[in-house]
Design a protein around this motif. Structure first.
Motif, PDB file in Angstrom:
ATOM      1  N   TYR A 172       0.830  -1.206   0.000  1.00 55.78           N
ATOM      2  CA  TYR A 172       0.000   0.000   0.000  1.00 55.78           C
ATOM      3  C   TYR A 172       0.865   1.258   0.000  1.00 55.78           C
ATOM      4  N   TYR A 173       1.876   1.262   0.875  1.00 59.56           N
ATOM      5  CA  TYR A 173       2.710   2.460   0.998  1.00 59.56           C
ATOM      6  C   TYR A 173       3.935   2.440   0.073  1.00 59.56           C
ATOM      7  N   ARG A 174       4.153   1.321  -0.603  1.00 59.18           N
ATOM      8  CA  ARG A 174       5.399   1.151  -1.354  1.00 59.18           C
ATOM      9  C   ARG A 174       6.583   1.488  -0.467  1.00 59.18           C
ATOM     10  N   ASN A 175       6.644   0.791   0.643  1.00 57.44           N
ATOM     11  CA  ASN A 175       7.661   1.101   1.647  1.00 57.44           C
ATOM     12  C   ASN A 175       8.052  -0.189   2.370  1.00 57.44           C
ATOM     13  N   PRO A 176       9.328  -0.321   2.746  1.00 57.37           N
ATOM     14  CA  PRO A 176       9.691  -1.496   3.537  1.00 57.37           C
ATOM     15  C   PRO A 176       9.021  -1.484   4.906  1.00 57.37           C
ATOM     16  N   VAL A 177       8.608  -2.666   5.354  1.00 57.40           N
ATOM     17  CA  VAL A 177       8.025  -2.827   6.684  1.00 57.40           C
ATOM     18  C   VAL A 177       8.919  -3.783   7.458  1.00 57.40           C
ATOM     19  N   MET A 178       9.231  -3.414   8.685  1.00 59.32           N
ATOM     20  CA  MET A 178      10.067  -4.294   9.501  1.00 59.32           C
ATOM     21  C   MET A 178       9.231  -4.968  10.585  1.00 59.32           C
ATOM     22  N   VAL A 179       9.491  -6.250  10.780  1.00 59.20           N
ATOM     23  CA  VAL A 179       8.902  -6.957  11.911  1.00 59.20           C
ATOM     24  C   VAL A 179      10.032  -7.198  12.902  1.00 59.20           C
ATOM     25  N   LEU A 180       9.871  -6.611  14.076  1.00 56.88           N
ATOM     26  CA  LEU A 180      10.943  -6.591  15.066  1.00 56.88           C
ATOM     27  C   LEU A 180      10.642  -7.599  16.170  1.00 56.88           C
ATOM     28  N   GLY A 181      11.432  -8.655  16.197  1.00 56.65           N
ATOM     29  CA  GLY A 181      11.295  -9.637  17.271  1.00 56.65           C
ATOM     30  C   GLY A 181      12.601  -9.701  18.038  1.00 56.65           C
ATOM     31  N   ASP A 182      12.794 -10.758  18.783  1.00 51.43           N
ATOM     32  CA  ASP A 182      14.086 -10.960  19.424  1.00 51.43           C
ATOM     33  C   ASP A 182      14.305 -12.457  19.534  1.00 51.43           C
ATOM     34  N   GLY A 183      15.480 -12.832  20.015  1.00 51.33           N
ATOM     35  CA  GLY A 183      15.827 -14.248  20.077  1.00 51.33           C
ATOM     36  C   GLY A 183      14.771 -15.087  20.778  1.00 51.33           C
ATOM     37  N   MET A 184      14.146 -14.520  21.800  1.00 50.51           N
ATOM     38  CA  MET A 184      13.142 -15.302  22.515  1.00 50.51           C
ATOM     39  C   MET A 184      11.907 -15.523  21.634  1.00 50.51           C
ATOM     40  N   MET A 185      11.459 -14.459  20.987  1.00 46.11           N
ATOM     41  CA  MET A 185      10.281 -14.581  20.116  1.00 46.11           C
ATOM     42  C   MET A 185      10.567 -15.532  18.958  1.00 46.11           C
TER      43      MET A 185
END
Lengths: 250, 354, 183
Positions: free
Chosen positions: B159-172
């Protein structure tokens, strides 16, 4: 009146920004002509580098992607893997390919990505103002080798074609020059061969084109062509280093 | 659909495929390697492409090329690998290409550790690449939320023509929880990708994917246009959760893994009659500043809990606008704070404050 | 109200992660809230392995056990040394007495000594020592229906290894029996 010659449809009508006497223009034309003659212009996606040919996306009359410095083979990989039916090429200079982008070019060859790379070697960084490249000749004065390139501190000029010919995945490797009409014809033939191999799905091809940089070499165009012949062509011999048949037999 | 037990990293992969992503370019790094492993097993089965690049740098540039063809594409890494990808992320944002980037954060700086951390908050929300660009950054707090947000992320990216980041961590990334692949996730009306480089087919003028604007005026206009897009994201994309905030005397601000730990602390404190609540940003960019700004009158303190030396706390302070003291407690380097650490800190603040 | 927080620990190859996953899967199948959190890192490759399992009536806030385990299942000595202190007073410790000669010194926890390897060996398959232990754990804590755990295993084994179900079922029962003798 009969048309005896016309500009290839492979190039746009945009006037290029290249310096007088620079051979980028010839190489652009050869690529454009080959794409047109093979009838693949409408399927072609080119990747432009960072360097003098950064604006190549304005000149090639096909879809183009502008890559980060040295990363064109990775960008081309992304495109070709998703669109295997399209014709994908990179157009890179020696700062881009032989310095910052060595990992990307070696691994594109190593994976035998079914793409074609046009590697323009003029032994100098042009765009940024004539700095030393890994391909700069020993003794050659540049803005960052003002006393002449010294092998003891900067190594010997890197021979990309010879190096890539050792990579098992490289299908086609040839070094050409565009300093004489005869060599221009040979260059076109090599470029065409590499694209034909791509169309046949045979894997990675690279054409190293020895090119001039009159501006940063500090020579007029004619002398630049002579310097190319007397220096570059001596250290960087023209010829085919690898062809598909050979790969098959090996 | 029924629930399945899945590891976070694998659930991300399954969610991406469910969202129609068939292309993945990656590079191994702990603690996210199960994601590329999952993709290498599953993408060929759906007619997709998995490619292990020679480096993170190459992987993100492959994503750039692939995203330029208009198809859904993903990459993942962990902290030092994301640092390497920053160049490419800036180019992708500049050239306005959609893609989803997963960061399963580990302790830093440098090679750091392989244990969970949140010390990439700045790297994710402020970016490490050059220029005025923004990513939409989701920080899920459970594997289920991760699965939902990964799918939503692809729509938002398109929709935005933009990168989206999904931020997790080692536990997730490493933990397993039940997840459900919902078929009723909100779908967006998406514009046609007429900008993609797919070959002109002789039907249109050449398309160019590019982030270079040599004329300063043009680049400024480009930046103004990008900013408008980011402003739209700020308007429409903010997500957060509030937990027991209404009458709270102290509100804990935490995201992802630490929000879970903080929630355990809130429950424990509430049982002891202490009025504590939790504010959990789900988007860390755009940040829910208004929630912090408009916390109830009852709130006298904010406590930021992070697995870092304090990064999100800057955003909490921006939202707080100096209204209340903002405290911090955290662990770093791969150490995970315990609920007890949070409980003790809350008691210390409230007793000290009285 | 059920709120199980179990640490399972041993060395790589003892099937520790699988044990934890089976409990988690069984809990999920019983509509409980569950989570499984492994230790990860270089120790995964042949060193010690451990995981935290939560099975609860309420949503799991923190999936990490921090000195609040309701049970510890320890399959080798280093695990016993490391994790017995994490168990709350009144909790349970399950010791693989085939590999651990030492006794648990705490008297505020209830300890069961299960000779997992011997039982598995008698049944003719060393690999099922972990199922012996799960049988003991479920028998004592009653946190799950034994059938849920066995069903979880059946799912995990799939069609190709379905023939192993019988011996695993036997191991599970033997473990439960060994625990019953100590209750």
């Amino acid at each position: 009146m009969a048309v005896v010659f016309q500009k290839t449809r492979g190039l746009t009508d945009v006037e290029t920004h290249y310096c007088p006497g620079c051979t980028h223009g010839i190489i652009h034309r050869l690529v454009g002509e080959v794409l047109e003659e093979l009838g693949v212009l409408d399927e072609a996606i080119g990747v432009a580098p960072v360097g003098c040919s950064v604006l190549a996306y304005n000149y090639f009359n096909c879809d183009m992607s502008e890559a980060a410095h040295g990363r064109a083979p990775a960008v081309a990989t992304g495109i070709k893997r998703l669109l295997p039916e399209n014709v994908v090429f990179t157009y890179q200079g020696d700062g881009d390919l032989a310095s910052i982008g060595t990992a990307e070019i070696v691994h594109a060859a190593h994976r035998s990505e079914n793409i074609t790379t046009i590697f323009v070697n003029n032994a100098i960084y042009g765009m940024t103002g004539g700095q030393m490249a890994p391909t700069t000749m020993i003794g050659q004065r540049t803005t960052t080798s003002p006393y002449g390139r010294d092998a003891a501190t900067t190594g010997m000029p890197i021979k990309i074609s010879e190096m890539l010919a050792q990579v098992p995945g490289a299908t086609f490797v040839e070094r050409v020059a565009v300093n004489t009409p005869g060599n221009v014809r040979k260059a076109k033939k090599a470029i065409k061969r590499a694209f034909e191999l791509q169309l046949a799905g045979k894997g990675f091809g690279i054409i190293e084109v020895l090119s001039t940089c009159p501006t940063n070499w500090g020579l007029d165009p004619v002398k630049a062509l002579r310097w190319l012949e007397d220096n570059l062509m001596v250290y960087y011999p023209l010829g085919n280093f690898r062809d598909y048949q050979e790969v098959e037999n090996a | 659909m029924s629930k399945v037990l899945m590891k976070g990293n694998e659930a991300i992969g399954a969610a991406a495929i469910a969202a129609g992503c068939k292309y993945f370019f990656g590079y191994p790094i702990t603690p996210q390697s199960e994601l590329p492993e999952y993709m290498s097993a599953h993408l060929p089965r759906v007619g997709g492409v998995y490619l292990q690049a020679e480096s993170e740098v190459a992987a993100i540039n492959m994503v750039y090329g692939a995203a330029g063809t208009g198809k859904r594409v993903m990459t993942s890494s962990s902290s030092p690998g994301i640092a390497l990808k920053q160049e490419g992320i800036s180019y992708i944002a500049g050239a306005e290409l959609p893609c989803v980037i997963v960061n399963i954060v580990r302790g830093g700086p440098g090679l750091g550790s392989i244990q969970p951390a949140q010390s990439d908050y700045n790297q994710s929300t402020r970016g490490g690449g050059d220029g005025d660009y923004r990513l939409l950054v989701y920080a899920p707090g459970s594997i289920q939320e991760m699965v939902d947000l990964v799918q939503i992320a692809f729509d938002k990216a398109d929709y935005y023509r933009n990168p989206v980041m999904v931020l997790g961590d080692g536990m997730m990334g490493q933990m397993m929880e039940p997840v459900e692949f919902k078929d009723d996730l909100p779908k967006m009306e998406l514009p046609e990708k007429d900008w993609a480089t797919t070959g002109t087919k002789g039907q249109r003028k050449p398309n160019v994917i590019n982030s270079l604007y040599l004329a300063a005026e043009e680049l400024e206009q480009h930046n103004i246009r990008l900013q408008k897009k980011y402003d739209e994201m700020k308007q429409n994309e903010v997500r957060y959760e509030e937990y027991q905030i209404e009458d709270a005397e102290l509100v804990i601000a935490a995201y992802g893994t630490t929000a879970r730990i903080a929630k355990a602390a809130v429950d424990q404190l509430r049982e002891a009659g202490i009025k504590v609540g939790l504010f959990r940003p789900i988007t860390v960019w755009p940040y829910p500043y208004d929630v912090v700004k408009n916390l109830p009158e009852s709130v006298k303190h904010i406590l930021c809990v992070e697995m870092s030396m304090g990064q999100m706390i800057d955003d909490v302070r921006i939202g707080n606008e100096g209204q209340r003291p903002v405290h911090f407690v955290g662990r770093s380097g791969g150490m995970i704070p315990t609920p007890q650490l949070v409980v003790d800190k809350v008691n210390e603040i409230l007793n000290g404050g009285k | 109200m059920l709120n199980e927080r179990v640490i399972l620990a041993g060395f790589g190859g003892q099937g520790i992660m699988l044990m934890g996953q089976l409990l988690t899967q069984a809990g999920m199948d019983e509509n409980k809230e569950v989570s499984w959190l492994p230790s990860y890192g270089p120790e995964m490759r042949g060193g010690t392995a451990n995981c935290d399992v939560m099975i609860s009536e309420k949503p799991i806030a923190s999936p990490i056990i921090s000195n609040d385990a309701t049970s510890a299942i320890v399959m080798n000595l280093p695990s016993m040394v490391k994790f017995v202190p994490e168990v709350v007073g009144g909790g349970y410790v399950f010791v693989n007495s085939s590999l651990i000669e030492e006794k648990v010194e705490r008297d505020d926890v209830t300890t069961y000594y299960i000779p997992c390897n011997e039982i598995a060996n008698d049944l003719g398959n060393m690999k099922i020592a972990n199922m012996v232990m799960l049988g003991a754990y479920v028998e004592v804590t009653k946190s799950l229906d034994p059938e849920s755990v066995l069903n979880a295993l059946e799912k995990k084994l799939g069609m190709t290894k379905a023939s192993l179900m019988g011996i695993n079922r036997e191991a599970f029962a033997k473990g439960a029996e060994a625990a019953r003798e100590q209750i």
